[in-house]
Scaffold this motif. Sequence first.
Motif, PDB file in Angstrom:
ATOM      1  N   ASN A 150     -10.474  34.777  40.154  1.00 53.41           N
ATOM      2  CA  ASN A 150     -11.241  33.776  39.374  1.00 53.41           C
ATOM      3  C   ASN A 150     -10.927  32.449  39.944  1.00 53.41           C
ATOM      4  O   ASN A 150      -9.826  31.718  39.929  1.00 53.41           O
ATOM      5  CB  ASN A 150     -11.044  33.932  37.923  1.00 53.41           C
ATOM      6  N   LYS A 151     -11.958  31.779  40.501  1.00 53.29           N
ATOM      7  CA  LYS A 151     -11.531  30.383  41.369  1.00 53.29           C
ATOM      8  C   LYS A 151     -11.753  29.209  40.412  1.00 53.29           C
ATOM      9  O   LYS A 151     -11.578  28.044  40.783  1.00 53.29           O
ATOM     10  CB  LYS A 151     -12.304  30.234  42.613  1.00 53.29           C
ATOM     11  N   ASP A 152     -12.172  29.487  39.149  1.00 50.77           N
ATOM     12  CA  ASP A 152     -12.479  28.400  38.088  1.00 50.77           C
ATOM     13  C   ASP A 152     -11.182  27.593  37.999  1.00 50.77           C
ATOM     14  O   ASP A 152     -10.266  27.928  37.980  1.00 50.77           O
ATOM     15  CB  ASP A 152     -13.134  28.997  37.038  1.00 50.77           C
ATOM     16  N   LYS A 153     -11.758  26.204  37.633  1.00 53.03           N
ATOM     17  CA  LYS A 153     -10.529  25.305  37.186  1.00 53.03           C
ATOM     18  C   LYS A 153      -9.925  25.904  35.788  1.00 53.03           C
ATOM     19  O   LYS A 153     -10.641  26.209  35.119  1.00 53.03           O
ATOM     20  CB  LYS A 153     -11.189  24.070  37.123  1.00 53.03           C
ATOM     21  N   SER A 155      -8.479  28.450  35.082  1.00 56.26           N
ATOM     22  CA  SER A 155      -8.629  30.001  34.997  1.00 56.26           C
ATOM     23  C   SER A 155      -7.454  30.867  35.169  1.00 56.26           C
ATOM     24  O   SER A 155      -7.201  31.614  34.817  1.00 56.26           O
ATOM     25  CB  SER A 155      -9.822  30.481  36.002  1.00 56.26           C
TER      26      SER A 155
END
Length: 198
Positions: A150-153, A155
């Motif tokens: 997961n590359k989300d901020k 995360s």
Amino acid sequence: MSINPQIMHSAGAIEQHYYAGDYIFREDSSPQYYYQIIEGNVKLCNFSNDGKEFIQNIFSGGSCFGESMLLLGKPYPVDAIALTDSTLLKINKEGFIHLMGTSPEIAIDVCTALSEKTYNKFVLMRKIANKNAIERLTEVMDMMKEPWGNKDKYSFEVPHTRQQLASLTGLCVETAIRAIKKMEAKKVVKIRNRKIYY
DNA sequence: TCATTAATTCGCC
DNA sequence: GGCGAATTAATGA
């Protein structure tokens, strides 16, 4: 990137359990085994005379270590310590060389794992040199987050204590903490219950 | 649950 | 930035 545990077993590898804080090997001792982590986390580190530690690397399940020194025949330049309760698979030099000889795939896997570690080491060294605390921590967290899907901020929950982050970057704890707070103010990380999310 | 230990944070220099 | 003390979390009896 690691050797199939079954193949290692059939080549004479043995499992060994370590408790958190146990030494797997010590600096200046002579390399005997190739180690592969089945479960747990292991750090490679040095301690300076005044007791401060510098963490060279942290490995988790599936990673291997010790291979470079095993073939070289020089004393270990680092300590290896279990961070958590860990189960390791280890195989002695003869068995390891035999494995490499029987299967090109295994030899390539081992080389690839070694290359990867060397590569990461280069990247980390370059990033850590000549930079301020915030940038160093950012780089370290980038590297830890990379294998995470997961590359989300926010995360990624940083799985290390501030002490460990400081030891990884060569900062002192207070500096690391201050930098992390600034990073939170800049909305680079989020802090919840003292855990760092990046 | 209480006591001990480790981690974190803060104030001060 | 580093030291010591205060606070908080984690661990063990």
